[in-house]
Design a protein around this motif. Structure first.
Motif, PDB file in Angstrom:
ATOM      1  N   GLU A 214       0.823  -1.124   0.128  1.00 37.63           N
ATOM      2  CA  GLU A 214      -0.018  -0.045  -0.204  1.00 37.63           C
ATOM      3  C   GLU A 214       0.665   1.284   0.148  1.00 37.63           C
ATOM      4  N   TRP A 215       2.135   1.240   0.903  1.00 39.02           N
ATOM      5  CA  TRP A 215       2.864   2.322   0.798  1.00 39.02           C
ATOM      6  C   TRP A 215       4.331   2.318   0.631  1.00 39.02           C
ATOM      7  N   CYS A 216       4.884   1.059   0.915  1.00 41.41           N
ATOM      8  CA  CYS A 216       6.145   0.976   1.123  1.00 41.41           C
ATOM      9  C   CYS A 216       6.773   0.969  -0.506  1.00 41.41           C
ATOM     10  N   ARG A 217       7.846   1.393  -0.854  1.00 37.54           N
ATOM     11  CA  ARG A 217       8.444   1.287  -1.964  1.00 37.54           C
ATOM     12  C   ARG A 217       8.741  -0.109  -2.451  1.00 37.54           C
ATOM     13  N   PHE A 218       9.115  -1.224  -1.262  1.00 40.44           N
ATOM     14  CA  PHE A 218       9.558  -2.417  -1.695  1.00 40.44           C
ATOM     15  C   PHE A 218       8.442  -3.360  -1.582  1.00 40.44           C
ATOM     16  N   GLY A 219       7.386  -3.140  -1.110  1.00 43.67           N
ATOM     17  CA  GLY A 219       6.217  -3.814  -0.893  1.00 43.67           C
ATOM     18  C   GLY A 219       5.688  -4.755  -2.046  1.00 43.67           C
ATOM     19  N   THR A 220       5.557  -6.107  -1.950  1.00 39.83           N
ATOM     20  CA  THR A 220       4.918  -6.760  -3.111  1.00 39.83           C
ATOM     21  C   THR A 220       3.537  -7.066  -2.891  1.00 39.83           C
ATOM     22  N   GLN A 221       3.188  -7.145  -1.783  1.00 39.49           N
ATOM     23  CA  GLN A 221       1.566  -7.729  -1.427  1.00 39.49           C
ATOM     24  C   GLN A 221       1.316  -6.844  -0.436  1.00 39.49           C
ATOM     25  N   ASP A 222      -0.210  -6.751  -0.227  1.00 37.24           N
ATOM     26  CA  ASP A 222      -0.827  -5.887   0.871  1.00 37.24           C
ATOM     27  C   ASP A 222      -0.808  -6.692   2.023  1.00 37.24           C
ATOM     28  N   SER A 223       0.295  -6.483   2.778  1.00 35.93           N
ATOM     29  CA  SER A 223       0.741  -7.240   4.136  1.00 35.93           C
ATOM     30  C   SER A 223      -0.408  -6.745   5.200  1.00 35.93           C
ATOM     31  N   THR A 224      -0.462  -5.390   5.080  1.00 34.78           N
ATOM     32  CA  THR A 224      -1.601  -5.018   6.207  1.00 34.78           C
ATOM     33  C   THR A 224      -2.843  -5.734   5.929  1.00 34.78           C
ATOM     34  N   ALA A 225      -3.410  -5.580   4.941  1.00 35.65           N
ATOM     35  CA  ALA A 225      -4.650  -6.296   4.577  1.00 35.65           C
ATOM     36  C   ALA A 225      -4.689  -7.754   4.998  1.00 35.65           C
ATOM     37  N   MET A 226      -3.790  -8.370   4.621  1.00 37.37           N
ATOM     38  CA  MET A 226      -3.419  -9.964   5.049  1.00 37.37           C
ATOM     39  C   MET A 226      -3.676 -10.044   6.461  1.00 37.37           C
ATOM     40  N   GLY A 227      -2.757  -9.198   6.994  1.00 41.95           N
ATOM     41  CA  GLY A 227      -2.650  -9.531   8.570  1.00 41.95           C
ATOM     42  C   GLY A 227      -4.084  -9.315   9.154  1.00 41.95           C
ATOM     43  N   ILE A 228      -4.658  -8.183   8.796  1.00 44.29           N
ATOM     44  CA  ILE A 228      -6.019  -7.969   9.314  1.00 44.29           C
ATOM     45  C   ILE A 228      -7.019  -9.124   8.967  1.00 44.29           C
ATOM     46  N   ALA A 229      -6.863  -9.645   7.780  1.00 39.43           N
ATOM     47  CA  ALA A 229      -7.725 -10.768   7.396  1.00 39.43           C
ATOM     48  C   ALA A 229      -7.273 -11.994   8.307  1.00 39.43           C
ATOM     49  N   LEU A 230      -6.112 -12.146   8.562  1.00 38.50           N
ATOM     50  CA  LEU A 230      -5.867 -13.357   9.529  1.00 38.50           C
ATOM     51  C   LEU A 230      -6.096 -13.030  10.825  1.00 38.50           C
ATOM     52  N   GLU A 231      -6.278 -11.807  11.187  1.00 40.99           N
ATOM     53  CA  GLU A 231      -6.583 -11.819  12.649  1.00 40.99           C
ATOM     54  C   GLU A 231      -8.189 -11.734  12.679  1.00 40.99           C
ATOM     55  N   ARG A 232      -8.942 -11.220  11.762  1.00 40.68           N
ATOM     56  CA  ARG A 232     -10.517 -11.503  11.716  1.00 40.68           C
ATOM     57  C   ARG A 232     -10.733 -12.999  11.873  1.00 40.68           C
ATOM     58  N   MET A 233      -9.810 -13.800  11.154  1.00 42.08           N
ATOM     59  CA  MET A 233      -9.974 -15.136  11.130  1.00 42.08           C
ATOM     60  C   MET A 233      -9.848 -15.939  12.494  1.00 42.08           C
ATOM     61  N   THR A 234      -8.750 -15.313  13.103  1.00 46.79           N
ATOM     62  CA  THR A 234      -8.407 -16.324  14.048  1.00 46.79           C
ATOM     63  C   THR A 234      -8.449 -15.803  15.593  1.00 46.79           C
ATOM     64  N   TRP A 235      -8.862 -14.551  15.495  1.00 53.47           N
ATOM     65  CA  TRP A 235      -9.197 -13.965  17.090  1.00 53.47           C
ATOM     66  C   TRP A 235     -10.117 -14.757  17.866  1.00 53.47           C
TER      67      TRP A 235
ATOM     68  N   VAL B 282      -0.389 -17.663  20.853  1.00 52.51           N
ATOM     69  CA  VAL B 282       0.008 -17.930  19.333  1.00 52.51           C
ATOM     70  C   VAL B 282       0.222 -16.414  18.856  1.00 52.51           C
ATOM     71  N   LYS B 283       0.948 -16.218  18.025  1.00 57.90           N
ATOM     72  CA  LYS B 283       1.234 -14.710  17.646  1.00 57.90           C
ATOM     73  C   LYS B 283       1.592 -14.788  15.992  1.00 57.90           C
ATOM     74  N   LEU B 284       0.889 -13.967  15.403  1.00 56.60           N
ATOM     75  CA  LEU B 284       1.273 -14.112  13.882  1.00 56.60           C
ATOM     76  C   LEU B 284       1.948 -12.695  13.437  1.00 56.60           C
ATOM     77  N   ALA B 285       2.479 -12.884  12.406  1.00 60.78           N
ATOM     78  CA  ALA B 285       2.843 -11.570  11.783  1.00 60.78           C
ATOM     79  C   ALA B 285       3.103 -11.671  10.263  1.00 60.78           C
ATOM     80  N   VAL B 286       2.886 -10.755   9.457  1.00 63.48           N
ATOM     81  CA  VAL B 286       2.738 -10.435   7.832  1.00 63.48           C
ATOM     82  C   VAL B 286       3.683  -9.536   7.519  1.00 63.48           C
ATOM     83  N   SER B 287       4.686  -9.977   6.596  1.00 63.67           N
ATOM     84  CA  SER B 287       5.593  -8.918   6.196  1.00 63.67           C
ATOM     85  C   SER B 287       5.279  -8.848   4.619  1.00 63.67           C
ATOM     86  N   GLY B 288       5.470  -7.415   4.210  1.00 61.31           N
ATOM     87  CA  GLY B 288       5.365  -7.222   2.657  1.00 61.31           C
ATOM     88  C   GLY B 288       6.389  -7.443   1.640  1.00 61.31           C
TER      89      GLY B 288
END
Ligand code: SRM
Ligand SMILES: Cc1cc2nc3c(=O)[nH]c(=O)nc-3n(C[C@H](O)[C@H](O)[C@H](O)COP(=O)(O)OP(=O)(O)OC[C@H]3O[C@@H](n4cnc5c(N)ncnc54)[C@H](O)[C@@H]3O)c2cc1C
Ligand code: SF4
Ligand code: FES
Lengths: 123, 812
Positions: B646-667, B675-681
């Motif tokens: 979304e913002w980062c000049r190196f980012g290849t995928q929307d990691s923020t949206a992916m992270g939010i989707a995972l958190e909505r699914m697993t919370w 259990v801790k999750l993380a998503v990098s772009g």
């Protein structure tokens, strides 16, 4: 023993055990779920009142002899409570910490009468 | 050359108990058709396992469970059973035995196996109704009838039998007091230190134990009402059990003129002073010694059978046998001379925190006695060392740590044992029978062997040996032996878990009952674990048990050292906005919250909230759309993200949206540990996804999925689980991984140690390489999430569990 139990316990038969005065009704037994505790503030001091699975009640000052943890928040099992802060196991009957830990929480006389919890507020 | 078949010799056995029938079995095995056999039995039924009367009393077994030879067995083997008719006379000149009802049988060989009688103290009132001993099923029935009305029991005698009786009666709901004359319980098996630990353990189980208590009278009008002690104390009693010892039952032999001392005297061939008469079991005296355990009796049976069947000239030489107390959850073992004398040395090991005490007595570099308390699984190994008179000079330093550490591999002792070696003394199961069952039914676990053969089903003392046999048979890895879940059970996490599912146990009390927990309501270690296992096994059906939750999970906030709490609302994927920040700021002002901090998990912590304030704080946060962040739970914690494409000049995928989707699914999901999750772009990995339990790192082609990372105490980088293409793939793999971890890891085992235990290959096989398995896991996760995604804060703000947040009373 400073805590009176109810229910079947293998206690000695004592002749004419005198009862202390100063019993104050602090609420119905049902106010405490089985295997839980609730606190009572008595002249500014927090007292934890515990209910065991077989409906005995016990009261201790709500301070772990270790570092003052709130015993009322521990897991109650048998007639013991495990302190939530560092897992000391404290006997509800006499407040003593289970070996190898050493220390004692103060007990407060408490008893049940007709489904009401009576706390000795004179002690 | 006669045409008439030789007359079968007549064998008469007096005593239908453990020794007599074992000898008959051994004789049949040696000479199947040599004898016409008659058995006189005073008890009115076939043979049963007397040892297991204790579990029957405790309600853990029924009488049917402990019958070892029913009437059918006697019929099949052509044995005449005269049950319910004690033998009352032996005519040695005429070679006949006569029963109480006049039945007379001739014999060529007579075998006496009359056992022993419990000692009855000659106290005033000792014959009142309600005063019993503990020897046979009739005694147990009397005790059970008395326990029906609950009431109080006094057990006189703190030895093995007395304590097992006391435990049983207490499990049946009686209030039990044990009186023991000496300062230490079980003085014939325990040294003073372990006797003290045992007394503490029993008291913790609710028994009253009075030592140095001498009984002076038993009183009551029509039946027992109380027990009077020599020091004047009076105990109310509805039942009195005398368990003060046994006396060899040799009255019949003595009347018949056989040589008797403390028992019927026998030689090394088990022959009495009359060559036609043999004797064995508790009724005998051999070289001045009498016996009270089954192990030497099984040896006697073999020797007697050898001589009666005339197949071998063996000699009875009693060897050391160990004793265990059959009180569920108490792990003790004792063998040999455990006290020692001036000429012996002693090694003691003590771990007070775990309630373990071990004492070893050595003479000239040989072990001559051992007492193990609190951890007794190696009892058999020590018994072997004693029996074999092994030189232990080399083992000495490590002796106390058992065979696993002291060198001898756990299975070595087992390998060396003969096939007919008794592994489980309680149920009489031999090594050969266990190995046969393992081979025949393909058994791989202790539980399975227990179910098939009953080995280790009673006192559990031989569980370690059974596991060693599994290892020997190649059925299970020679893995470290199962560690009990806690001191309340001898079962490990996996066995408990498997039983919950296979036996459909649906509550904590039901589980504890079915699995023979030794404490009435567990402890702070097992209750949270059981609560989790039940929750995981029966989503939607199991009702969470708040009193079995650690304070943080019960209060839905982290307790702080001063007894206040911290509140961390969920901040999906670490993203927030002005409205949320404003609501947080308002809450901080309104409740005068002393501290606000940005956490290492990309969210905001409000510290120093009192218990009374919690529901109010939650209500106000909830009004702004925020839910619990579960920062306190063995549950899904944070999903860290980076800014991504979304913002980062190196980012290849929307990691923020992916992270939010995972958190909505697993919370909301409860897990064995946090259990801790993380998503990098991109592979620069700013969200530190490779030290998380599940991490996704975007690449040009899709996503790399990593698992089993851990920051914290022991840093561990993740293993690569798979490379996938789409966001739906990421979600499905994540859900499947969550569910596999939930279903198979042990409580309080984070993903990192779990994966190190089972291996990343196993996890890959279940998730990456098994598409249908993965879909099924993900579906089970989704199903359980339907019941889990309920905001606990909203429930409590609306009034649930109000007692947790309010004082019972405030008194001046
Ligand atoms: C609040 C926070 C520190 C902070 O101010 O940043 C924190 C606070 C605590 N951590 Fe943490 N950890 C916090 C992020 C972390 C992180 C960083 C992360 O998540 O990226 C780690 C390392 C990553 C990891 O877990 O692998 C971390 C590793 C630990 C550990 C070690 C875990 C391990 O497996 O080795 C513990 C101990 C434990 O759980 O047994 C722990 C335990 C705790 C406890 C719960 C201690 C306790 O039992 O009371 C602290 C609670 C304080 C409280 O009441 O709020 N905390 N803790 C962070 C909360 C994050 C959140 O938003 O929920
Ligand atoms: C509750 C309990 C728990 C025990 N736990 C253990 C343990 O954990 N480990 C262990 O090793 N040992 C244990 N024992 C001891 C073990 O049970 C005995 O060592 C064993 O039963 C002795 O066998 P026996 O055949 O000599 O005597 P018994 O098994 O008592 O058999 C003798 C039989 O002879 C009968 N009889 C007596 N006189 C006559 C007669 N004149 N005519 C006909 N029949 C007669 C009796 O009624 C009885 O049925 C326990 C015993 C009890 C009571
Ligand atoms: S690092 Fe230690 S002190 Fe700091 S929050 Fe974590 S557990 Fe508490
Ligand atoms: S304060 Fe109770 S165990 Fe530390």
């Amino acid at each position: 023993m400073s805590t009176m139990k109810n229910g079947p316990t293998p206690s000695l038969v004592r002749e004419g055990a005198a009862e202390l005065s100063g019993w104050t009704d602090i609420g119905p037994l049902d106010a405490i779920p089985p295997l839980r505790a609730r606190t009572v503030h008595l002249r500014g001091v927090a007292i934890a009142v515990f209910r065991t699975a077989d409906d005995q009640v016990f009261a201790l000052h709500d301070r772990c002899p270790h570092k003052g943890g709130p015993l009322s928040q521990g897991i109650v099992h048998g007639t013991s409570v495990t302190c939530p802060l560092h897992n000391w196991v404290i006997a509800l009957t006499d407040g003593a910490a289970r070996a190898p830990d050493e220390g004692c929480a103060r007990t407060v006389p408490v008893r049940l009468e007709a489904g009401r919890i009576l706390l000795d507020t004179a002690s | 050359m006669t045409m008439i078949a030789p007359r079968r010799r007549r064998l008469v056995v007096i005593g239908n108990g453990m020794a007599g029938i074992r000898a008959v079995e051994d004789i049949l095995a040696r000479a199947p058709a040599a004898f016409a056999i008659t058995v006189f039995g005073a008890e009115p039924h076939g043979n049963y396992n007397r040892i297991l009367l204790s579990p029957v009393l405790a309600g853990e077994k029924s009488f049917a469970d402990i019958v070892t030879h029913d009437r059918g067995w006697y019929e099949t083997n052509g044995i005449e059973l005269i049950a319910g008719e004690p033998a009352v006379a032996i005519d040695r000149a005429g070679h006949t035995v006569t029963g109480a009802h006049g039945t007379m049988r001739p014999y060529d060989v007579l075998l006496l196996a009359t056992g022993s009688d419990p000692v009855r103290l000659k106290l005033p009132g000792a014959d009142l109704p309600g005063v019993v001993t503990f020897r046979d099923i009739a005694d147990v029935e009397t005790m059970l009838a008395a326990s029906e009305t609950a009431g109080r029991a006094v057990v006189i005698g703190g030895g093995l039998l007395g304590l097992e009786a006391a435990h049983g009666l207490s499990k049946r709901g009686m209030a039990v007091t044990v009186l023991h004359l000496l300062p230490g319980l079980m003085e014939r098996q325990l040294d003073p230190v372990s006797a003290g630990l045992l007394a503490d353990d029993l008291r913790r189980r609710g028994l009253e134990v009075l030592t140095e208590a001498s009984t002076s009278a038993i009183e009551g009008a029509a039946r027992v009402e109380r027990v009077v002690l020599a020091d004047g104390r009076v105990l109310a009693a509805d039942l009195v059990v005398m368990a003060v010892g046994i006396r060899a039952n040799c009255a019949l032999a003595r009347e018949a003129g056989l040589a008797c001392g403390r028992g019927v005297r026998v030689d090394d061939a088990m022959r009495t002073s009359d060559p036609a008469i043999f004797a064995l079991g508790e009724c005998i005296e051999h070289r001045g010694q009498t016996f009270g355990l089954v192990a030497p009796i099984w040896e006697m049976a073999k020797v007697a059978a050898d001589h009666i069947a005339e197949v071998a000239d063996s000699a009875f030489a009693p060897s050391v046998s160990g004793t265990r107390l059959k009180v569920t959850g108490i792990d003790m073992f004792s063998a040999g001379d455990f006290l020692g004398d001036a000429g012996t040395e002693e090694i003691a090991f003590r771990d007070a925190a775990r309630g373990i005490h071990k004492r070893f007595v050595l003479r000239e570099n040989r072990l001559i006695g051992a007492v193990l308390y609190g951890e007794a699984r190696d009892g058999a190994w020590y018994t072997d060392l004693i029996r074999d008179r092994t030189d232990i000079a080399a083992l000495r330093d490590l002796l106390a740590f058992g065979p696993a550490v002291a060198g001898a591999p756990a299975a070595a002792g087992i390998e060396a044992l003969p096939d007919d070696a008794e592994i489980c003394g309680c149920n009489g199961v031999s090594k050969a029978r266990i190995l046969a069952a393992i081979a025949e039914h393909g058994l791989t676990t202790l539980e399975q062997v227990r179910a098939r053969t009953k080995a280790s089903a009673s006192c559990g003392g031989c569980a370690g040996q059974v596991e060693a046999l599994l290892a020997l048979a190649g059925a299970a890895p020679a893995a470290p032996r199962m560690k009990p879940l806690c001191a309340c059970t001898s079962l490990g996490h996996d066995a408990v878990r498997a039983a919950i599912v296979s036996r459909r146990l649906k509550s904590i009390p039901a589980t504890m009952r079915a699995l023979e927990w030794s404490t009435p309501d567990g402890c702070a270690a097992c209750r949270p674990a059981l609560n989790y296992y039940l929750l995981c096994a029966w989503p939607g059906e199991y009702r969470d048990d708040a009193p079995s939750r650690f304070v943080n999970e019960r209060m839905h906030a982290n307790i702080q050292k001063d007894g206040t709490y911290s509140v961390i609302p969920r901040m999906w994927g670490g993203v927030t906005n002005a409205a949320e920040l404003r609501a947080i700021a308002d809450v901080v002002d309104r409740y005068a919250i002393p501290s606000v901090k940005v956490t290492g998990g990309q969210r905001i912590d409000l510290l120093g909230v009192t218990a009374e304030q919690l529901p109010h704080v939650w209500r106000d946060l909830g009004a702004a759309g925020m839910v619990s962040g579960h920062a306190y739970g063995k549950a899904l914690r944070t999903v860290k993200t980076c800014v991504g494409s979304e913002w980062c000049r190196f980012g290849t995928q929307d990691s923020t949206a992916m992270g939010i989707a995972l958190e909505r699914m697993t919370w909301g999901s409860w897990t064995p540990h946090k259990v801790k999750l993380a998503v990098s772009g991109c592979p620069r990995n700013c969200a530190e996804a490779t030290i998380k339990d599940f991490g996704a790192v975007a690449t040009e082609a899709g996503w790399d999925l990593h698992v089993g990372g851990n920051g914290g105490i022991r840093l561990r980088g993740t293993d690569l689980l798979a490379k996938v293409k789409t966001e739906d793939d990421v979600k499905e793999y994540c859900a499947a991984f969550m569910q596999l971890y939930r279903e198979e890891a042990r409580y309080l085992e984070r993903t990192a140690p779990w994966i190190e235990r089972v291996g990343i290959d196993y996890v890959r096989a279940r998730i990456a390489e098994d598409a249908s398995g993965r879909t099924a896991l993900a579906a089970r996760f989704a199903a359980s999430q339907r019941h889990a995604q309920i905001d606990p804060w909203a429930e409590r703000a609306a009034g649930a569990e109000a007692h947790e947040f309010r004082e019972l009373a405030v008194l001046a």
